[in-house]
Design an enzyme around this catalytic site. Sequence first.
Site, short mmCIF file in Angstrom:
data_model
loop_
_atom_site.label_atom_id
_atom_site.label_comp_id
_atom_site.label_asym_id
_atom_site.label_seq_id
_atom_site.Cartn_x
_atom_site.Cartn_y
_atom_site.Cartn_z
N GLN A 93 0.84 -1.34 -0.02
CA GLN A 93 -0.06 0.08 0.08
C GLN A 93 0.60 1.38 -0.03
OE1 GLN A 93 -2.52 -0.55 3.45
NE2 GLN A 93 -3.57 -2.14 2.36
N HIS A 155 -0.99 0.17 5.63
CA HIS A 155 -1.54 1.17 6.66
C HIS A 155 -0.30 2.24 6.93
CE1 HIS A 155 -4.60 -1.79 8.55
NE2 HIS A 155 -4.65 -1.82 7.28
N GLU A 249 -15.24 4.09 10.14
CA GLU A 249 -15.54 5.14 10.79
C GLU A 249 -15.30 6.46 10.51
OE1 GLU A 249 -14.15 3.18 15.14
OE2 GLU A 249 -13.41 5.02 14.59
N TYR A 259 -8.86 8.14 20.09
CA TYR A 259 -10.32 7.70 19.27
C TYR A 259 -10.54 6.16 19.38
CZ TYR A 259 -11.08 12.33 17.74
OH TYR A 259 -11.38 13.47 17.79
N TYR A 270 -9.92 -9.93 10.54
CA TYR A 270 -9.65 -10.85 9.42
C TYR A 270 -9.93 -12.32 9.54
CZ TYR A 270 -8.62 -6.30 7.18
OH TYR A 270 -8.74 -4.74 6.99
#
Length: 371
Positions: A93, A155, A249, A259, A270
């Site tokens: 990613q 991520h 979210e 948070y 997963y």
Amino acid sequence: MMMVRLAAAASLVALAGCSDPPRSWQAQDIDPANYQLTVIASGLNHPWGLAFLPDGAMLVTERNGAVRLIDGDGNLQDAAVTGGPDDVFAGGQGGLLDIVLAPDFETSGLVYISYSAGTASANHPALWRGRFDGQGFSGGETVFRAVPDRATEHHYGGRMVFLPDGSLVLTLGDGFAYRERAQHRDDHLGAIVRLTHGGAAPEDNPFHAGGGAAAYVYSYGHRNVQGLAFDPQTGVLWSHEHGPRGGDELNVIEPGVNYGWPVVSQGIDYTGARISPFETLPDFPEPVHVWTPSIAPSGLALHEGDLYVTALAGRALHRLELDDQGRVARETRLLTERGQRLRHVLSGPDGALWLLTDAPDGQVLRLTPAP
């Protein structure tokens, strides 16, 4: 300090104690006859970020490490823009991520790019800036590097927005394999950081007194934030983040707030296992809106009073209509008929919505109401 604690923001964060919890529902699809879509450019390698230049041209980042120029007539230039970051780790990613112009771009020429740097075994999100002269970059420098290095390709976060005081907010992911670190403030895993234009930690950041990595942290307890938008009318800083299986979210970001990830989550792992026994806890603000099953949100724009969210797994553009309390009153979907993974959405200077598709042959799209 640039605070987003206006009345609207305060009421949104207070949703943790509201009797009406955030809702997750099946969004209604909008008839394609109601809008018009134009393909502006094709052939981009997983485009991730887009910035509008004052002359009508656009800069687009490709995840593989290139920056491409689309001229004012909508023509994608064959050659990549020269002079960008030279230590890009393009794997999984990671790679080149978001791109934004400095607020004073017309005089400074400065462009900011978020990216992943390093190697497969030791990499991190970073922030680079350089001057763009219409053809290439010069004077480039990496002004911020997140700590610590990670040995994963997932991520990174990477979305950016400038606040009215000139500071820059940058989202950072939890590195996937390091999710417990999102509850720590002494590194940048699972954090949103706030920086000066030169990449330093502003003295009015909530944890600046702690020094070190904590001085940069604006909020924490995040999983992977890839949507960020500031509303100048209300002072609200909106974000969304990927959940695991379920639990994507939409949040209002307040300085210094935790948070909750992974202590609380409305998604599961997963493997099917529970990540936490708690979906909510009093110490953490509830999200304004939740998507279960996950849509994999990856871009966020405020446009004509509504929020627009691009979805990768959901392969649609979600429109969130807000009520006068800042809650999601209605959700609809556009572009479902195309079946494309959508990476990013922006409200353009021409009044249209602009989108990037996530594919080896990615596109830049322009969306307007039907004539």
